[in-house]
Motif scaffolding. Structure first.
Motif, PDB file in Angstrom:
ATOM      1  N   VAL A 132       8.377  -6.934  14.298  1.00 54.40           N
ATOM      2  CA  VAL A 132       8.239  -5.481  14.396  1.00 54.40           C
ATOM      3  C   VAL A 132       7.393  -4.967  13.240  1.00 54.40           C
ATOM      4  O   VAL A 132       6.486  -4.164  13.429  1.00 54.40           O
ATOM      5  N   ASP A 133       7.654  -5.443  12.040  1.00 60.69           N
ATOM      6  CA  ASP A 133       6.873  -5.014  10.882  1.00 60.69           C
ATOM      7  C   ASP A 133       5.398  -5.371  11.060  1.00 60.69           C
ATOM      8  O   ASP A 133       4.519  -4.587  10.725  1.00 60.69           O
ATOM      9  N   GLN A 134       5.130  -6.577  11.568  1.00 62.82           N
ATOM     10  CA  GLN A 134       3.746  -7.006  11.782  1.00 62.82           C
ATOM     11  C   GLN A 134       3.071  -6.138  12.837  1.00 62.82           C
ATOM     12  O   GLN A 134       1.915  -5.751  12.685  1.00 62.82           O
ATOM     13  N   ALA A 135       3.785  -5.811  13.882  1.00 62.31           N
ATOM     14  CA  ALA A 135       3.229  -4.952  14.932  1.00 62.31           C
ATOM     15  C   ALA A 135       2.927  -3.562  14.378  1.00 62.31           C
ATOM     16  O   ALA A 135       1.883  -2.972  14.687  1.00 62.31           O
ATOM     17  N   LEU A 136       3.834  -3.037  13.577  1.00 63.72           N
ATOM     18  CA  LEU A 136       3.616  -1.735  12.945  1.00 63.72           C
ATOM     19  C   LEU A 136       2.391  -1.774  12.045  1.00 63.72           C
ATOM     20  O   LEU A 136       1.538  -0.881  12.075  1.00 63.72           O
TER      21      LEU A 136
ATOM     22  N   ARG B 106      -5.263  -0.709  12.687  1.00 65.61           N
ATOM     23  CA  ARG B 106      -6.205  -0.339  13.744  1.00 65.61           C
ATOM     24  C   ARG B 106      -6.521   1.159  13.675  1.00 65.61           C
ATOM     25  O   ARG B 106      -7.687   1.563  13.737  1.00 65.61           O
ATOM     26  N   ARG B 107      -5.501   1.993  13.523  1.00 61.01           N
ATOM     27  CA  ARG B 107      -5.731   3.448  13.436  1.00 61.01           C
ATOM     28  C   ARG B 107      -6.633   3.803  12.251  1.00 61.01           C
ATOM     29  O   ARG B 107      -7.548   4.624  12.380  1.00 61.01           O
ATOM     30  N   HIS B 108      -6.357   3.188  11.112  1.00 57.18           N
ATOM     31  CA  HIS B 108      -7.168   3.495   9.923  1.00 57.18           C
ATOM     32  C   HIS B 108      -8.583   2.958  10.050  1.00 57.18           C
ATOM     33  O   HIS B 108      -9.538   3.590   9.582  1.00 57.18           O
ATOM     34  N   ALA B 109      -8.755   1.820  10.693  1.00 56.90           N
ATOM     35  CA  ALA B 109     -10.091   1.248  10.880  1.00 56.90           C
ATOM     36  C   ALA B 109     -10.921   2.092  11.845  1.00 56.90           C
ATOM     37  O   ALA B 109     -12.132   2.260  11.656  1.00 56.90           O
ATOM     38  N   GLU B 110     -10.276   2.631  12.879  1.00 50.28           N
ATOM     39  CA  GLU B 110     -10.988   3.379  13.911  1.00 50.28           C
ATOM     40  C   GLU B 110     -11.224   4.841  13.542  1.00 50.28           C
ATOM     41  O   GLU B 110     -12.066   5.508  14.159  1.00 50.28           O
TER      42      GLU B 110
ATOM     43  N   TRP C 133      -0.261   4.613  -2.736  1.00 54.96           N
ATOM     44  CA  TRP C 133       0.315   3.436  -2.070  1.00 54.96           C
ATOM     45  C   TRP C 133       0.303   3.632  -0.561  1.00 54.96           C
ATOM     46  O   TRP C 133       0.559   4.723  -0.061  1.00 54.96           O
ATOM     47  N   ASP C 134       0.049   2.535   0.139  1.00 57.50           N
ATOM     48  CA  ASP C 134       0.190   2.545   1.590  1.00 57.50           C
ATOM     49  C   ASP C 134       0.476   1.138   2.078  1.00 57.50           C
ATOM     50  O   ASP C 134       0.063   0.155   1.446  1.00 57.50           O
ATOM     51  N   LEU C 135       1.144   1.043   3.204  1.00 56.02           N
ATOM     52  CA  LEU C 135       1.459  -0.234   3.840  1.00 56.02           C
ATOM     53  C   LEU C 135       0.203  -0.928   4.360  1.00 56.02           C
ATOM     54  O   LEU C 135       0.134  -2.150   4.414  1.00 56.02           O
ATOM     55  N   SER C 136      -0.805  -0.157   4.728  1.00 59.71           N
ATOM     56  CA  SER C 136      -2.001  -0.691   5.385  1.00 59.71           C
ATOM     57  C   SER C 136      -3.091  -1.080   4.390  1.00 59.71           C
ATOM     58  O   SER C 136      -3.637  -0.226   3.689  1.00 59.71           O
ATOM     59  N   PRO C 137      -3.473  -2.354   4.347  1.00 58.33           N
ATOM     60  CA  PRO C 137      -4.588  -2.744   3.496  1.00 58.33           C
ATOM     61  C   PRO C 137      -5.904  -2.098   3.923  1.00 58.33           C
ATOM     62  O   PRO C 137      -6.768  -1.839   3.083  1.00 58.33           O
ATOM     63  N   VAL C 138      -6.048  -1.804   5.208  1.00 57.86           N
ATOM     64  CA  VAL C 138      -7.263  -1.141   5.686  1.00 57.86           C
ATOM     65  C   VAL C 138      -7.353   0.268   5.097  1.00 57.86           C
ATOM     66  O   VAL C 138      -8.422   0.696   4.629  1.00 57.86           O
TER      67      VAL C 138
END
Length: 196
Positions: A6-10, A16-20, A68-73
């Motif tokens: 679930v964490d990986q899917a999140l 994807r949202r941040h990249a797009e 801080w953010d969870l997303s490396p992107v």
């Protein structure tokens, strides 16, 4: 095992949202309208910063910003924008639910469009005495389709006041569906509160 999936899917969803996304997002209204309450140079945390529009805004205003953010992107996009603008921002890819900020570590904590109710005590404790919490996110009383569909990620009536009852309220705004809903500041609640 299911939790890590679930964490990986999140994480994949947010990456994807941040990249797009075409831009860095928008500066949080709670910061735009209330930054005059903060002295330049204070240590500020943008918790769950996304692509960092507000972190950049605070850094440009003279605050000492950590983001801080969870997303490396998201963090990569923020770092690139900060370098292009000549701004210094400490960044980290960080799961703030698993690793909230340390007690008394910041003069200002911003939370914008992120709601994890269990973090409220840790967020309040992260403020130094006299420190300010700037918080804004979606309300369940909405007049548009903007924001999350699940009520789990939307605030109930006056919920921010309850979540941060240990802090002294300095600014609060939640218009809900009163009056002429084509005007005003709708769909959201904002709070500026002080640790005294």
């Amino acid at each position: 095992m299911a939790d890590s999936m679930v964490d990986q899917a999140l994480l994949e969803t947010w990456n994807r949202r941040h990249a797009e996304a075409e831009d860095l997002g928008r500066v949080a209204t709670v910061v735009e309208q209330n930054l005059h309450l903060v002295k330049p140079g204070v240590q500020a945390l943008d918790l769950a910063c996304g692509r960092g529009a507000t972190a950049l805004y605070m850094a440009a205003a003279g605050l000492d910003v950590t983001a801080w953010d969870l997303s490396p992107v998201a963090i990569q996009r923020l770092e690139l924008a900060a370098a292009e603008q000549g701004l210094s921002i400490r960044t980290a890819v960080r799961d703030v639910i698993a690793a909230p900020p340390e007690p008394a570590s910041f003069d200002l904590v911003l939370v914008s469009y992120f709601l994890e109710r269990s973090l409220a005590p840790a967020i309040a404790r992260a403020l130094r005495p006299g420190g300010l919490l700037f918080y804004q996110t979606f309300s369940r009383a909405a007049v548009s389709d903007e924001g999350p569909r699940s009520e789990q990620y939307r605030l109930g009536d006056n919920e921010l006041l309850d979540l941060f009852a240990m802090l002294k309220v300095r600014v609060y705004r939640e218009e809900r569906c009163l009056g002429d809903t084509s005007r005003g500041w709708r769909d959201l609640a904002m709070l500026v509160a002080e640790r005294v």
